[in-house]
Design a protein around this motif. Structure first.
Motif, short mmCIF file in Angstrom:
data_model
loop_
_atom_site.label_atom_id
_atom_site.label_comp_id
_atom_site.label_asym_id
_atom_site.label_seq_id
_atom_site.Cartn_x
_atom_site.Cartn_y
_atom_site.Cartn_z
N ARG A 1 0.81 -1.13 -0.04
CA ARG A 1 -0.06 0.04 0.03
C ARG A 1 0.88 1.25 0.03
O ARG A 1 0.49 2.31 -0.52
CB ARG A 1 -1.01 -0.01 1.27
N SER A 2 1.97 1.17 0.66
CA SER A 2 3.01 2.07 0.38
C SER A 2 3.88 2.24 -0.50
O SER A 2 4.12 3.35 -1.09
CB SER A 2 3.63 2.36 2.03
N LEU A 3 4.39 1.19 -0.87
CA LEU A 3 5.47 1.22 -1.90
C LEU A 3 5.16 1.25 -3.26
O LEU A 3 5.77 1.82 -4.07
CB LEU A 3 6.41 -0.06 -1.57
N GLU A 4 4.17 0.42 -3.58
CA GLU A 4 3.66 0.38 -5.00
C GLU A 4 3.29 1.76 -5.70
O GLU A 4 3.81 2.04 -6.49
CB GLU A 4 2.45 -0.57 -5.21
N PRO A 5 2.61 2.55 -4.75
CA PRO A 5 2.18 4.07 -5.50
C PRO A 5 3.66 4.82 -5.68
O PRO A 5 3.74 5.71 -6.36
CB PRO A 5 1.44 4.70 -4.40
N LEU A 6 4.44 4.53 -4.60
CA LEU A 6 5.59 5.29 -4.58
C LEU A 6 6.65 4.75 -5.90
O LEU A 6 7.13 5.55 -6.23
CB LEU A 6 6.67 5.01 -3.23
N LEU A 7 6.73 3.84 -5.97
CA LEU A 7 7.58 2.99 -7.09
C LEU A 7 6.93 2.89 -8.52
O LEU A 7 7.71 3.02 -9.51
CB LEU A 7 8.29 1.90 -6.42
N GLY A 8 5.85 2.65 -8.50
CA GLY A 8 5.20 2.24 -9.62
C GLY A 8 4.84 0.91 -9.87
O GLY A 8 5.56 -0.03 -9.05
N ARG A 9 3.93 0.21 -10.80
CA ARG A 9 3.59 -1.19 -10.69
C ARG A 9 5.00 -1.98 -11.08
O ARG A 9 5.35 -3.05 -10.28
CB ARG A 9 2.70 -1.49 -11.75
N TRP A 10 5.69 -1.74 -12.18
CA TRP A 10 6.64 -2.66 -12.71
C TRP A 10 7.81 -2.58 -11.69
O TRP A 10 8.42 -3.60 -11.56
CB TRP A 10 7.16 -2.21 -14.04
N ARG A 11 8.19 -1.28 -11.06
CA ARG A 11 9.10 -1.23 -10.09
C ARG A 11 9.07 -2.28 -8.86
O ARG A 11 9.82 -3.03 -8.35
CB ARG A 11 9.51 -0.04 -9.57
N PHE A 12 7.85 -2.11 -8.27
CA PHE A 12 7.34 -2.68 -7.26
C PHE A 12 7.29 -4.25 -7.49
O PHE A 12 7.92 -5.12 -6.95
CB PHE A 12 5.83 -2.35 -6.87
N LEU A 13 6.68 -4.68 -8.64
CA LEU A 13 6.97 -6.24 -9.05
C LEU A 13 8.43 -6.63 -9.23
O LEU A 13 8.52 -7.62 -8.63
CB LEU A 13 6.17 -6.38 -10.49
N GLY A 14 9.25 -5.86 -9.88
CA GLY A 14 10.50 -6.22 -9.85
C GLY A 14 11.28 -6.55 -8.55
O GLY A 14 12.13 -7.37 -8.42
N LEU A 15 11.06 -5.42 -7.76
CA LEU A 15 11.40 -5.61 -6.28
C LEU A 15 10.88 -6.84 -5.86
O LEU A 15 11.90 -7.60 -5.22
CB LEU A 15 10.97 -4.43 -5.49
N TYR A 16 9.81 -7.20 -5.75
CA TYR A 16 9.18 -8.43 -5.12
C TYR A 16 10.06 -9.57 -5.43
O TYR A 16 10.17 -10.55 -5.07
CB TYR A 16 7.66 -8.25 -5.33
N LEU A 17 10.03 -9.70 -6.88
CA LEU A 17 10.44 -11.01 -7.43
C LEU A 17 11.84 -11.24 -7.50
O LEU A 17 12.37 -12.04 -7.07
CB LEU A 17 10.19 -10.81 -9.14
N LEU A 18 12.80 -10.16 -7.35
CA LEU A 18 14.13 -9.95 -7.09
C LEU A 18 14.42 -10.43 -5.56
O LEU A 18 15.40 -11.24 -5.46
CB LEU A 18 14.84 -8.87 -7.57
N SER A 19 13.43 -9.92 -4.85
CA SER A 19 13.89 -10.24 -3.40
C SER A 19 13.51 -11.71 -3.07
O SER A 19 14.32 -12.26 -2.50
CB SER A 19 12.89 -9.32 -2.45
N ALA A 20 12.42 -12.21 -3.78
CA ALA A 20 12.27 -13.82 -3.77
C ALA A 20 13.53 -14.49 -4.13
O ALA A 20 13.82 -15.51 -3.51
CB ALA A 20 11.08 -13.95 -4.50
N LEU A 21 13.97 -14.08 -5.45
CA LEU A 21 14.82 -14.79 -6.15
C LEU A 21 16.30 -14.79 -5.01
O LEU A 21 16.67 -15.77 -5.11
CB LEU A 21 15.37 -14.06 -7.21
N GLY A 22 16.51 -13.45 -4.60
CA GLY A 22 17.63 -13.49 -3.48
C GLY A 22 17.58 -14.33 -2.28
O GLY A 22 18.27 -14.99 -1.95
N GLY A 23 16.29 -14.59 -1.81
CA GLY A 23 16.08 -15.31 -0.87
C GLY A 23 16.39 -16.82 -1.05
O GLY A 23 17.19 -17.64 -0.46
N SER A 24 16.04 -17.19 -2.28
CA SER A 24 16.38 -18.75 -2.68
C SER A 24 17.73 -18.82 -3.13
O SER A 24 18.13 -20.06 -2.79
CB SER A 24 15.16 -18.84 -4.24
#
Length: 281
Positions: free
Chosen positions: A146-169
């Motif tokens: 709710r805070s990050l997506e409006p600040l970053l935009g859709r694609w940046r937020f999605l990229g952040l989520y997926l790359l973070s998941a990849l980093g954990g794996s």
């Protein structure tokens, strides 16, 4: 009325109908107008030509207000809501006898299987161990998104989520290659790490985020917690790194640089997987 009367007193006749006598003047141009040509105003009357000019000037000066989005779910959080819904649907599928267990075994992460089934690096976010596990992760995703997506935009937020998941794996593959991991906690930790870094860069008060990170860090290492701390730490570190990238490349002319840096992070994470792959060979 004769032609001589019109020629003698032209001001007493309508300028549009010279054969009609009148003593009424247009309040703007002061020309004589008959009853047919008069348009009443709050004060006086106006002729057809002045009325047309007045309407044209009024329409040119109108400021159109932007259309407001309808209330309800708006476009500012579409990625956040989509991730929550999709993850929840897969959790419900996992509860179906027979089918659910097969789906979970196909999506959960384990390093050695991920080399031949690379989708597991990301689909691990769709599998959760219990209702409390998914409830906590989806609540955190909703609150942070709710805070990050409006600040970053859709694609940046999605990229952040997926790359973070990849980093954990990836960190799990490096430090605990035989461990089975489920859950979106690595991606959520990435959102926390990015929010902390971006908040610091913008001068916001990040005390609450720091406290939340500290509490989660303590819980992660509690004896018997059965938490894959490698996924948490890996996701958090990658999220913080991406937060630095976003904070330092905010200008429009830096957009290409930002994209290439994100690509470099993804390539670097995948390249890091070559280390345990070499060890397994």
């Amino acid at each position: 009325m004769t032609d001589s009367d019109i020629r003698t007193n032209p001001d007493n006749f309508c300028y549009r109908h010279p054969d009609r006598q009148s003593f009424v003047l247009c309040q703007r141009c002061l020309r004589t107008i008959c009853g047919e040509c008069q348009t009443p105003l709050p004060v006086g009357v106006i002729c057809p030509e002045c009325l047309a000019e007045q309407r044209k000037a009024a329409s040119a000066s109108v400021t159109r207000m932007p259309r407001r989005r309808p209330s309800g779910i708006d476009g500012k959080h579409v990625v956040t809501y989509t991730l929550v819904i999709v993850t929840s649907v897969f959790y419900l599928i996992g509860l179906i006898p027979g089918i659910g267990l097969y789906v979970q075994s196909l999506l959960a992460f384990q390093a050695q299987l991920a080399y031949v089934q690379p989708w597991r690096l990301l689909t691990v976010t769709l599998v959760h161990a219990s209702i409390f596990h998914i409830a906590f992760n989806m609540l955190a995703l909703w609150a942070l998104g709710r805070s990050l997506e409006p600040l970053l935009g859709r694609w940046r937020f999605l990229g952040l989520y997926l790359l973070s998941a990849l980093g954990g794996s990836v960190l799990t593959a490096l430090l605990a290659p035989n461990t089975w991991v489920v859950g979106a906690s690595g991606a959520v930790w990435g959102l926390l790490g990015a929010m902390f870094v971006i908040g610091r860069h913008l001068g916001a008060n990040v005390t609450a985020i720091a406290v939340l990170l500290g509490i989660n860090l303590v819980i992660t290492f509690l004896p018997g917690s059965n938490i894959a701390w490698q996924a948490h730490i890996g996701g958090g570190l990658v999220g913080a790194l991406i937060g630095v990238i976003f904070a330092r490349t905010r200008k429009i002319r830096q957009r290409a640089l930002q994209i290439w840096l994100l690509v470099a992070v993804g390539v670097g994470l995948l390249g890091a997987l070559a280390v345990p792959l070499y060890l397994y060979a």
